[in-house]
Design a protein around this motif. Sequence first.
Motif, PDB file in Angstrom:
ATOM      1  N   ASP A  84     -40.529 -23.717  -2.316  1.00 42.89           N
ATOM      2  CA  ASP A  84     -39.739 -24.677  -3.081  1.00 42.89           C
ATOM      3  C   ASP A  84     -40.675 -25.530  -3.914  1.00 42.89           C
ATOM      4  OD1 ASP A  84     -37.424 -23.725  -1.954  1.00 42.89           O
ATOM      5  OD2 ASP A  84     -37.469 -25.179  -0.288  1.00 42.89           O
ATOM      6  N   ILE A  85     -40.323 -25.713  -5.191  1.00 39.81           N
ATOM      7  CA  ILE A  85     -41.196 -26.441  -6.114  1.00 39.81           C
ATOM      8  C   ILE A  85     -40.602 -27.821  -6.373  1.00 39.81           C
ATOM      9  CG2 ILE A  85     -42.371 -26.396  -8.343  1.00 39.81           C
ATOM     10  CD1 ILE A  85     -43.086 -24.102  -6.380  1.00 39.81           C
ATOM     11  N   LEU A 121     -49.142 -30.232 -20.525  1.00 43.90           N
ATOM     12  CA  LEU A 121     -49.190 -29.078 -19.613  1.00 43.90           C
ATOM     13  C   LEU A 121     -48.721 -27.806 -20.316  1.00 43.90           C
ATOM     14  CD1 LEU A 121     -48.069 -30.274 -16.055  1.00 43.90           C
ATOM     15  CD2 LEU A 121     -50.360 -29.913 -16.955  1.00 43.90           C
ATOM     16  N   LYS A 122     -47.701 -27.927 -21.159  1.00 45.41           N
ATOM     17  CA  LYS A 122     -47.271 -26.759 -21.936  1.00 45.41           C
ATOM     18  C   LYS A 122     -48.417 -26.239 -22.790  1.00 45.41           C
ATOM     19  CE  LYS A 122     -42.286 -27.636 -22.316  1.00 45.41           C
ATOM     20  NZ  LYS A 122     -41.178 -27.988 -23.251  1.00 45.41           N
ATOM     21  N   PHE A 158     -40.967 -28.872 -12.742  1.00 46.65           N
ATOM     22  CA  PHE A 158     -42.115 -28.037 -13.116  1.00 46.65           C
ATOM     23  C   PHE A 158     -41.681 -26.617 -13.481  1.00 46.65           C
ATOM     24  CE2 PHE A 158     -45.879 -25.432 -12.369  1.00 46.65           C
ATOM     25  CZ  PHE A 158     -46.826 -26.144 -13.069  1.00 46.65           C
ATOM     26  N   SER A 159     -40.683 -26.090 -12.793  1.00 50.23           N
ATOM     27  CA  SER A 159     -40.252 -24.719 -13.090  1.00 50.23           C
ATOM     28  C   SER A 159     -39.729 -24.604 -14.519  1.00 50.23           C
ATOM     29  CB  SER A 159     -39.184 -24.273 -12.100  1.00 50.23           C
ATOM     30  OG  SER A 159     -38.069 -25.147 -12.149  1.00 50.23           O
ATOM     31  N   LYS A 160     -39.096 -25.679 -15.032  1.00 57.26           N
ATOM     32  CA  LYS A 160     -38.603 -25.639 -16.413  1.00 57.26           C
ATOM     33  C   LYS A 160     -39.756 -25.572 -17.413  1.00 57.26           C
ATOM     34  CE  LYS A 160     -34.101 -27.878 -15.838  1.00 57.26           C
ATOM     35  NZ  LYS A 160     -33.244 -29.037 -16.230  1.00 57.26           N
ATOM     36  N   ILE A 161     -40.843 -26.276 -17.109  1.00 58.06           N
ATOM     37  CA  ILE A 161     -42.018 -26.219 -18.000  1.00 58.06           C
ATOM     38  C   ILE A 161     -42.492 -24.777 -18.131  1.00 58.06           C
ATOM     39  CG2 ILE A 161     -44.433 -26.907 -18.269  1.00 58.06           C
ATOM     40  CD1 ILE A 161     -43.799 -29.504 -16.868  1.00 58.06           C
ATOM     41  N   GLN A 179     -50.137 -30.866  -2.958  1.00 57.39           N
ATOM     42  CA  GLN A 179     -50.608 -30.292  -4.208  1.00 57.39           C
ATOM     43  C   GLN A 179     -49.748 -29.097  -4.614  1.00 57.39           C
ATOM     44  OE1 GLN A 179     -54.762 -29.470  -3.220  1.00 57.39           O
ATOM     45  NE2 GLN A 179     -55.400 -31.148  -4.544  1.00 57.39           N
ATOM     46  N   LEU A 180     -49.691 -28.903  -5.908  1.00 55.23           N
ATOM     47  CA  LEU A 180     -49.005 -27.744  -6.462  1.00 55.23           C
ATOM     48  C   LEU A 180     -50.064 -26.807  -7.028  1.00 55.23           C
ATOM     49  CD1 LEU A 180     -46.198 -26.523  -7.168  1.00 55.23           C
ATOM     50  CD2 LEU A 180     -46.448 -27.564  -9.417  1.00 55.23           C
TER      51      LEU A 180
END
Length: 525
Positions: free
Chosen positions: A405-406, A416-417, A376-379, A448-449
Motif C-alpha cells: 500500500d502506497i 518529482l515528475k 504518489f501513485s498518481k504522479i 520510507q518509500l
Amino acid sequence: MNRITDSTVGEFIFNHSIQERNLKREMDSSISSIKKEKRKILENYIKEKLSRYNPLFASDSDAIYIMDLDGYFIPLNPACSLLFGYNEEQFSQMTYMKIVSLDHLDRALSYFYKSLEGKLQNFDCQINHKSGKILDVNITNYPIVINDEIVGVYGVAKDITQIKRKRKVISDEIRQREEIYREIVEHSPDAVIISGKDNILFANDTAVKLFGVSNKADLIGKTMLDFIHPSYMEVVKNRIKEVENGKPVGFFEQILIRNDGSSFDAEVKAIPTIFQHEPARHIIVRDITERKKTQQLLLQSEKLSVAGQLAAGIAHEIRNPLTAIKGFLQLLEANSDSNLSYLEIIKSEMSRIELILSELLILARPQELKFKQTDFSKILEHVKALIDTQAIMTNIKINIHYLSDIPPVRCDENHLKQVFINLLKNSIEAMPDGGEINIHVETDGGKQLKVTFIDEGCGIPQEHLDRIGQPFFSTKDGGTGLGLMISKQIIENHNGSFQIHSNQKGTIIEVTLPIDENGGEGEQR
C-alpha cells in the motif's frame, strides 16, 4: 645355648638408650665448649682489634654489630639502640629469633647460616622495634675469620623504611599511570598496535574491530605487513626502517586490508617505543573512509557551485542572441521555400542549445520547492502517460508494480515528475532494441518509500559509475550530464537518496523518499 628372654632384650635397649644420651651429651658439651672458646676469641678480637675504630663506628648512622655463632648480638655503635630500640645490655641478650619479624625469620636465618659458611650476604627484611613498630631494614652479613676459622659474623643494618614507602608510592603511581594509559589506549577511537621487529605484540579493541578479526589473539603474532595493500608495501617498509632507527614517522594515507580481504582507507603513524624491555613500534591506525567520503561530497558540492556560476553566466550571455537568431530563422522559414532542410537542421540545433541553457538555468537558480501531501501513485501514472508514446515507438513497455500500500507523500509534485521523466527517458534511450522497464514501488518499514527503476539497456561501465551525476559527464552521445545531476539534487532536497547499480544486463536506479516527514504544506528552498 643361651636363651634370649624378653627381659634380656629390654635391658639391652635400656643400656643402648643410656649410651646414646651420654654420647649426645658429650657432643653437645663439646660443641658448647667450642662455641664458648670462639666467643672468647671474638670478644678478645673486639677488645684488641676493633676498639681503635670505635669513633668511626659511633659516627655511622647505620647499626653496626657482631653476632656470635649462636646468633647473639654484640653492638658496636649507638645506632643499634636507635634502630632496634634496646640499650646495649638488652641488645646483647637478643638473637635473630627475637629481632626479625616472623614472616621474614626463615630467610634471615638462612642468610645468617650462609654467612657462617663464609659467604657475604645482603638482603632486605623486616624487624620488630622495641616499641612494636615494624621497620624495613637492609642487612649485610659477612664472616669474621680469625686464624682460618669463622668465629662470628659482622652485621650492618640500614633503616630503609622511608625508602620502601617512597618506592611503594612511586610503584603505585607508576602502576596507576600504566592502568590509566592502558584504559586510554584500550578505549581510543583510533586503532593502537604495538609491533616488535617481526610480529604484533599488542592490539586494542578498536584494532580488533577495524581489521575485522574475532579477538586480539587473531592479530597478535601476525606481522603488520599482512594488512598492507601491495601498492603501498615498499613505502611502508621504508617507514618501518625509519622507526627502527629511532625516528618517528607522521600520519600517512594508505590502503589497508581487513581480515576478510576487503580494503579501506586509513592514515597510519608510528613512533619508536619500548615494550616488554625490547624496542618496538607504537602504531596508530585511523580509519578515514568516512572522511574521504565527506571530502568527495565537499568536492562535488564545490563542483556544483562552480557549475552553477558558469551556467548562469553562459545562459544569460547566450540566451539573448539566441532569441534574436531564432526569430529571424522563423521569418526566413515563413518567406522562403528554399533551403528548408538547412533551416530544419538549424532549428533542431537551436532547440538543443535552448534545452541545455534551460537545464543550466535550473542548475544555477535556487530551487523553490512547494511541498504538499500528494498521491504518489498518481504522479507515476501521469509520468507513464506522458512517456508511453515515446516508449511504444521504440517497442518498449513500461510496467508499474505496487508491492505494498502506497501512502501519500509530502513532496513537490512537478519536481518529482521532472526526475521520473528524466530517468525513464534515459532508460528508453539505452534500449534501442526495445524491451521492458519495470518500476517497483514499496514502503520500507513505514518510514520510507522506495521506487526502483529497472531497465534492460546496455548498462553503464563500472569505471564510469562513480562519475554519473557529475556536471558535463555523460555516457550518451551529445549528453550534457546535467539531467541526472539535477534529478539527484531534487531527490536530496526531498531528504531522499539516489543510488545507481548497473551491469551489461541493464541499470537499476533506487530512489528513496521519506513518508510524510513533517506533515502539512509549505515551501522549502
